[in-house]
Design an enzyme around this catalytic site. Structure first.
Site, PDB file in Angstrom:
ATOM      1  N   PRO A  25      28.277  39.068  43.867  1.00 47.92           N
ATOM      2  CA  PRO A  25      29.219  40.165  43.627  1.00 47.92           C
ATOM      3  C   PRO A  25      30.661  39.787  43.897  1.00 47.92           C
ATOM      4  CG  PRO A  25      27.284  40.996  44.727  1.00 47.92           C
ATOM      5  CD  PRO A  25      27.141  39.501  44.695  1.00 47.92           C
ATOM      6  N   CYS A  26      31.523  40.207  42.981  1.00 45.53           N
ATOM      7  CA  CYS A  26      32.921  39.796  43.044  1.00 45.53           C
ATOM      8  C   CYS A  26      33.848  40.902  43.510  1.00 45.53           C
ATOM      9  CB  CYS A  26      33.389  39.307  41.669  1.00 45.53           C
ATOM     10  SG  CYS A  26      33.410  40.609  40.410  1.00 45.53           S
TER      11      CYS A  26
END
Length: 440
Positions: free
Chosen positions: A73-74
């Site tokens: 996840p960014c």
């Protein structure tokens, strides 16, 4: 080559990986896929005939594998988010990747994330990640790459982190974040490597569908308001933003009359306000500062100022709090927030507004279709899209650019062939699929 696909999304990393392996005559088997979002799982299952629904935090026993893929996840590191990093639960999910690397010791990995990962917390977050990976026994190499350099008409910069247990990593690719502005894109600047032919320059016009359903057209009322500003030739809109807190090549809600018609004086005043509120003398806020009447008088000192402020506040174009005036940024009220220039590349797709990117095509102002957004990410038309279009827009905004993944993996295989030989000799890959789980 047996691999796992973690934080799999809609399978973009897997698609690029398998594409690269096919080019190098390497057979592949995805032994496990993991994704928590239900709609992404639907897309994945539609294309790969397996539902990856699972939570990485619950994974304990996996089949034997030798290549780990993870677009972890960014949002925790993204410039579009709040940049909480490891203070955010989504940021700590990197340590789940670390846990599986430590447990299974695959020969190789590829991690993908936003460019903000490298600068978050003054670089300390990225240093922590790199140090942890090296401590696990991996050589680590990272690249900052812009999708526009790989035959994708999108100004999208991402970091790609490669790891190998078999020595230093060599590459013919080089970090290149590309243009800061999509309108400054150099069509002659395409990054390549030794095993690929020079890529055809791809622009927005090349990904547009020829037959688009009318549901993607801007409404007649909105088009009428646009024509009031730019005239009947809508191609003037190429490259224009519809935004209420910036000037430049922009159209604003008060010019369109979205909250009520404005007089010429009101429009001129609002344009002066957004142009001056960002001056350093009023503060260093990126998108400008709320101003007092005395501050406003430094650039507009006409007698009708009280009347203008009262009228614009009543219409909802400005707000007043603690004696300070600020434009009311109603950017979500625009049917399209950006009209792409067909002769340039697109701005970065994001999950929150991919459904409001527009284009003027054949004289018609419309939104991009889900298929066009998929093309902006380099997905082939053979990739199937689910019927929930809002979900597809979000998926493409969150996704990866498939040709970049393909280029990174293929470059790795070509330049690190000795690593593959060592991995094969270690019996960790290309052996009998019937082998037992590592944890067993």
């Amino acid at each position: 080559m047996r691999f796992v696909d973690l934080f799999a999304g809609t399978g973009g990393i897997r698609l690029g990986f398998e594409w690269a392996c096919s080019e190098q005559d390497i057979k592949t088997e995805c032994v496990y896929s993991c994704e928590i979002d239900q709609k992404a799982c639907e897309s994945y299952e539609l294309n790969y005939e397996v539902n990856p629904k699972s939570d990485i935090r619950d994974l304990e026993v996996l089949p034997q594998f030798d290549f780990l893929l993870a677009g972890f996840p960014c949002q925790a590191f993204s410039y579009a988010g709040k940049q909480k990093g490891f203070g955010d639960t989504r940021g700590t999910l990197f340590f789940e990747v670390e846990r599986l690397l430590k447990l299974y010791k695959p020969s190789f990995f590829l991690l993908e994330n936003v460019r903000g990962l490298t600068t978050h917390d003054q670089g300390r977050t990225f240093e922590t990640i790199t140090t942890h990976l090296i401590d696990l026994g991996y050589s680590v190499h990272h690249l900052l790459l812009n999708s526009s350099n790989f035959g994708v008409p999108q100004n999208r910069v991402r970091i790609y982190i490669l790891g190998s247990r078999w020595g230093s990593i060599k590459t013919n690719l080089y970090s290149d974040p590309g243009p800061a502005d999509s309108h400054k894109y150099d069509a002659n600047h395409i990054q390549g490597n030794l095993f690929e032919q020079p890529q055809k320059t791809v622009l927005v016009r090349d990904i547009l569908e020829t037959d688009v359903h009318q549901r993607y057209y801007c409404t007649e009322a909105f088009v009428k308001k646009l024509k009031k500003v730019v005239g009947n030739d809508l191609s003037v809109l190429h490259g224009y933003r519809l935004i209420d807190y910036r000037g430049g090549q922009s159209i604003h809600s008060w010019e369109l009359g979205l909250k009520g018609e404005c007089t010429r004086k009101e429009i001129a005043f609002m344009n002066l306000l957004i142009a001056n509120r960002r001056k350093k003398q009023f503060g260093i806020h990126q998108d400008g500062k709320a101003l007092t009447v005395d501050q406003i008088k430094t650039f507009y000192n006409n007698e009708d100022l009280p009347e203008l402020l009262c009228s614009l506040e009543s219409k909802g174009y400005i707000s007043c709090y603690d004696g300070k005036y600020n434009p009311v940024a109603g950017n979500m009220s625009f049917e399209v927030f950006k009209f792409l220039d067909p002769n340039r590349i697109s701005i970065t797709l994001t999950a929150s507004d991919a459904n409001r990117l527009g284009v003027v095509h054949h004289g018609i102002a419309r939104r991009l279709t889900p298929r066009e957004c998929a093309r902006l990410q380099g997905y082939p038309d053979s990739y199937q899209l689910i019927s929930d279009e809002n979900a597809v827009y979000m998926q493409m905004g969150n996704g990866v650019s498939v040709p970049v993944i393909k280029a990174v993996i293929e470059d790795f295989f070509v330049n690190n062939y000795a690593h593959l030989i060592k991995a094969k000799q270690s019996n960790l890959w290309m052996n009998d699929p019937a082998t037992s789980d590592v944890a067993g």
